[in-house]
Design an enzyme around this catalytic site. Sequence first.
Site, mmCIF file in Angstrom:
data_model
loop_
_atom_site.group_PDB
_atom_site.id
_atom_site.type_symbol
_atom_site.label_atom_id
_atom_site.label_comp_id
_atom_site.label_asym_id
_atom_site.label_seq_id
_atom_site.Cartn_x
_atom_site.Cartn_y
_atom_site.Cartn_z
ATOM 1 N N ARG A 263 -47.243 3.985 20.888
ATOM 2 C CA ARG A 263 -48.403 3.114 21.090
ATOM 3 C C ARG A 263 -48.666 2.390 19.770
ATOM 4 O O ARG A 263 -48.267 2.844 18.701
ATOM 5 C CB ARG A 263 -49.639 3.914 21.486
ATOM 6 N N HIS A 264 -49.364 1.279 19.852
ATOM 7 C CA HIS A 264 -49.833 0.603 18.636
ATOM 8 C C HIS A 264 -50.753 1.546 17.859
ATOM 9 O O HIS A 264 -51.285 2.513 18.421
ATOM 10 C CB HIS A 264 -50.588 -0.677 19.022
ATOM 11 N N ARG B 47 -52.413 -6.091 18.324
ATOM 12 C CA ARG B 47 -52.322 -4.700 17.868
ATOM 13 C C ARG B 47 -50.895 -4.169 17.846
ATOM 14 O O ARG B 47 -50.571 -3.301 17.037
ATOM 15 C CB ARG B 47 -53.270 -3.803 18.678
ATOM 16 N N HIS C 178 -48.458 -0.181 24.780
ATOM 17 C CA HIS C 178 -49.830 0.162 25.161
ATOM 18 C C HIS C 178 -49.809 1.383 26.081
ATOM 19 O O HIS C 178 -48.802 1.675 26.717
ATOM 20 C CB HIS C 178 -50.458 -1.020 25.896
ATOM 21 N N GLU D 78 -50.767 -5.051 27.878
ATOM 22 C CA GLU D 78 -51.469 -3.938 28.533
ATOM 23 C C GLU D 78 -51.920 -4.317 29.941
ATOM 24 O O GLU D 78 -52.109 -5.504 30.248
ATOM 25 C CB GLU D 78 -52.669 -3.494 27.675
ATOM 26 N N ASN E 211 -60.197 0.578 20.402
ATOM 27 C CA ASN E 211 -60.049 2.030 20.587
ATOM 28 C C ASN E 211 -61.243 2.740 19.942
ATOM 29 O O ASN E 211 -61.814 3.660 20.541
ATOM 30 C CB ASN E 211 -58.767 2.565 19.947
HETATM 31 O O1 F6P Z 1 -58.162 2.358 26.061
HETATM 32 C C1 F6P Z 1 -56.891 1.874 25.723
HETATM 33 C C2 F6P Z 1 -56.186 1.340 26.948
HETATM 34 O O2 F6P Z 1 -54.911 0.929 26.563
HETATM 35 C C3 F6P Z 1 -56.918 0.193 27.680
HETATM 36 O O3 F6P Z 1 -56.680 -1.080 27.136
HETATM 37 C C4 F6P Z 1 -56.397 0.360 29.071
HETATM 38 O O4 F6P Z 1 -57.182 -0.291 30.054
HETATM 39 C C5 F6P Z 1 -56.401 1.840 29.201
HETATM 40 O O5 F6P Z 1 -56.048 2.371 27.933
HETATM 41 C C6 F6P Z 1 -55.447 2.376 30.244
HETATM 42 O O6 F6P Z 1 -55.723 3.751 30.455
HETATM 43 P P1 F6P Z 1 -56.467 4.214 31.786
HETATM 44 O O7 F6P Z 1 -55.601 3.676 32.911
HETATM 45 O O8 F6P Z 1 -56.438 5.713 31.695
HETATM 46 O O9 F6P Z 1 -57.842 3.642 31.826
#
Ligand code: F6P
Length: 192
Positions: free
Chosen positions: A8-9, A59, A144, A79, A15
């Site tokens: 991951r970044h 990122r 991501h 992402e 975050n």
């Molecule tokens: O919070 C970091 C992230 O990469 C968000 O940008 C993304 O929406 C999320 O995690 C994805 O994880 P989850 O599907 O568990 O919400």
Amino acid sequence: PRSIFFSRHGESQYNVEGKIGGDSSLSERGMRYARALPALITDNIGDAELTVWTSTLQRTIQTAQYLPYNKLTWKSLDELDAGVCDGMTYEEIEQAYPEDFANRDEDKFNYRYRGGESYRDVVVRLEPVIMELERQENILIIGHQAILRCLYAYFHNLPQADLPYIKIPLHTVIKLTPKAYGCDEERYTLPI
Ligand code: F6P
């Protein structure tokens, strides 16, 4: 044998704030990961030639910036698009869209954000990336959370229902070495 590396970044500003999506920069801690990444890689894998793939988001590009390898950016590695929820915290989403929030919990793989994507959508858009990954030698993907869950599930053959819950921690390089059946795995973590 060839290996595929995922990270991951580094920790981003979003975050830190608990916000999803967006295109924020790395936090100070995330920048420390970016600076430490070249040595984390050479200490563990030596000086094998790598190609680095990032998304188009700041990122991932910032995390890759000190790596002395050829780099490629892929829009398909961006992402999961959270649509109208982009930039919100999970608490804000639960307040604004309580039904959606419950539906996502019910079937996280198939839930599609309003104006955005589901994990299923992401699996489809990653197909060309996976095809290219299969043809290449050693690739390091700086990606991501949702994207790396999909790629990780593909290489380990994990079921769709489990995919959205796979733990892909920050500041960790995951090395996958494909075998006749499945993959060997090693992880290198930066203690910061
Ligand atoms: O919070 C970091 C992230 O990469 C968000 O940008 C993304 O929406 C999320 O995690 C994805 O994880 P989850 O599907 O568990 O919400």
